[in-house]
Design a protein around this motif. Structure first.
Motif, PDB file in Angstrom:
ATOM      1  N   ASN B  85      -2.484  -3.251   3.484  1.00  0.00           N
ATOM      2  CA  ASN B  85      -1.308  -3.362   2.619  1.00  0.00           C
ATOM      3  C   ASN B  85      -1.294  -2.275   1.564  1.00  0.00           C
ATOM      4  OD1 ASN B  85      -0.566  -5.561   4.031  1.00  0.00           O
ATOM      5  ND2 ASN B  85      -1.235  -7.065   2.515  1.00  0.00           N
ATOM      6  N   ILE B  88      -0.468   1.092   3.106  1.00  0.00           N
ATOM      7  CA  ILE B  88       0.950   1.200   3.449  1.00  0.00           C
ATOM      8  C   ILE B  88       1.793   1.322   2.189  1.00  0.00           C
ATOM      9  CG2 ILE B  88       2.878  -0.114   4.409  1.00  0.00           C
ATOM     10  CD1 ILE B  88       1.049  -0.964   6.636  1.00  0.00           C
ATOM     11  N   ASP B  89       1.426   0.615   1.144  1.00  0.00           N
ATOM     12  CA  ASP B  89       2.113   0.750  -0.145  1.00  0.00           C
ATOM     13  C   ASP B  89       2.063   2.198  -0.617  1.00  0.00           C
ATOM     14  OD1 ASP B  89       2.818  -1.817  -0.263  1.00  0.00           O
ATOM     15  OD2 ASP B  89       1.416  -2.420  -1.844  1.00  0.00           O
ATOM     16  N   TYR B  91       1.545   4.869   1.156  1.00  0.00           N
ATOM     17  CA  TYR B  91       2.335   5.707   2.062  1.00  0.00           C
ATOM     18  C   TYR B  91       3.813   5.621   1.709  1.00  0.00           C
ATOM     19  CZ  TYR B  91       4.785   6.894   6.382  1.00  0.00           C
ATOM     20  OH  TYR B  91       5.640   7.417   7.289  1.00  0.00           O
ATOM     21  N   GLN B  92       4.296   4.390   1.486  1.00  0.00           N
ATOM     22  CA  GLN B  92       5.713   4.228   1.173  1.00  0.00           C
ATOM     23  C   GLN B  92       6.056   4.847  -0.169  1.00  0.00           C
ATOM     24  OE1 GLN B  92       6.156   0.065   1.745  1.00  0.00           O
ATOM     25  NE2 GLN B  92       6.837   0.299   3.876  1.00  0.00           N
ATOM     26  N   GLU B  93       5.096   4.759  -1.079  1.00  0.00           N
ATOM     27  CA  GLU B  93       5.312   5.374  -2.391  1.00  0.00           C
ATOM     28  C   GLU B  93       5.492   6.890  -2.247  1.00  0.00           C
ATOM     29  OE1 GLU B  93       6.322   4.358  -5.854  1.00  0.00           O
ATOM     30  OE2 GLU B  93       5.204   2.810  -4.751  1.00  0.00           O
ATOM     31  N   MET B  95       6.504   8.434   0.499  1.00  0.00           N
ATOM     32  CA  MET B  95       7.732   8.713   1.221  1.00  0.00           C
ATOM     33  C   MET B  95       8.958   8.625   0.326  1.00  0.00           C
ATOM     34  SD  MET B  95       6.759   9.635   4.023  1.00  0.00           S
ATOM     35  CE  MET B  95       8.152   9.766   5.124  1.00  0.00           C
ATOM     36  N   ARG B  96       8.853   7.867  -0.750  1.00  0.00           N
ATOM     37  CA  ARG B  96       9.995   7.723  -1.671  1.00  0.00           C
ATOM     38  C   ARG B  96      10.117   8.913  -2.624  1.00  0.00           C
ATOM     39  NH1 ARG B  96       9.346   1.994  -1.608  1.00  0.00           N
ATOM     40  NH2 ARG B  96       7.771   2.024  -3.218  1.00  0.00           N
TER      41      ARG B  96
END
Lengths: 148, 99
Positions: B85, B88-89, B91-93, B95-96
């Motif tokens: 988790n 992935i958090d 990674y998403q951070e 990507m934003r």
């Protein structure tokens, strides 16, 4: 290696649980044989007791930051020993195992003592269980560190 | 349950060392770390599985050992999930991020 190292405390609790369960079995066996006058070895049943020793495992996994293992590996059963205290004699001439004077040698099982041992074993089992549960709780609480 | 290691992660750019940075030894690759995590968690699951099987077939009579094996499997999976988790958090951070 891996999770085995960090979850080693479970094995300590497991050994304690196993030991207390064995003690419970021995107590139950004593109660069941409380009036047994015939055994394979001859004579009446003798009360049994368990002997535990601390188990050390110096070759076990070392904790992080330590150069060698703490060696803590719980408890181990050494033996089940006979209680060699005096066997009580009861006057019962009609009993098939009575001697010439009409006395029957009975097992040296004392029910109140066995009951106390039973409660002790139950409570000790609970204590070991609590230790294992606390370990689970500690790990789960540690996991909340990374939750935002 | 048999979890097969995620083989695709090795192909992600995450695994390649940055140019100019000292070369990362093979053991430090993120994919290796993940693989070890998965293998470890999987081993715990397999051990718990075997323990339940032994209890059910009567080869073992200690309920507590089975339950502790299950607790171990549960905890190791939870640890793995938390790490996943968090990754992935992150990674998403990334990507934003505004370019």
């Amino acid at each position: 290696m891996g999770f085995d190292t960090s979850l080693a405390a479970f094995n300590i609790s497991a050994s304690g649980l196993t030991a207390e369960r064995l003690r419970m079995e021995v107590v139950a066996n004593n109660i069941a044989n409380a009036s047994v006058t015939r055994t394979p070895e001859g004579g009446p049943y003798r009360r049994k007791d368990v002997v535990f020793e601390t188990a050390l495992n110096p070759d076990g996994p070392a904790q992080h930051g330590a150069t060698e293992s703490s060696g803590l590996a719980g408890v181990r059963t050494v033996a089940i020993v006979d209680d060699m205290s005096e066997l009580p004699r009861r006057h019962d001439p009609g009993h098939p195992d009575a001697d010439a004077d009409g006395f029957v040698t009975m097992p040296n099982v004392n029910l109140p003592v066995e009951m106390v041992n039973l409660i002790t074993a139950t409570r000790a089992y609970e204590a070991n269980l609590k230790a294992a549960q606390s370990f689970v709780d500690m790990n789960q609480q540690a996991l909340t560190i990374v939750r935002g | 349950m048999n979890v097969t290691p995620a083989g695709m992660i090795g192909g992600l750019p995450l695994a390649s060392p940055l140019s100019g940075a000292p070369p990362v030894s093979n053991g430090g690759l993120f994919s290796n770390v993940v693989e070890r995590f998965v293998t470890d968690a999987n081993n715990q699951q397999l051990a718990a599985d075997q323990s339940v099987q032994r209890l059910a077939t009567g080869q073992s009579d200690s309920v507590h050992e089975t339950m502790l094996a299950l607790a171990k499997a549960d905890l190791s999976l939870r640890v793995f999930m938390e790490v996943r988790n968090k990754v992935i958090d992150a990674y998403q951070e990334v990507m934003r991020m505004q370019m």
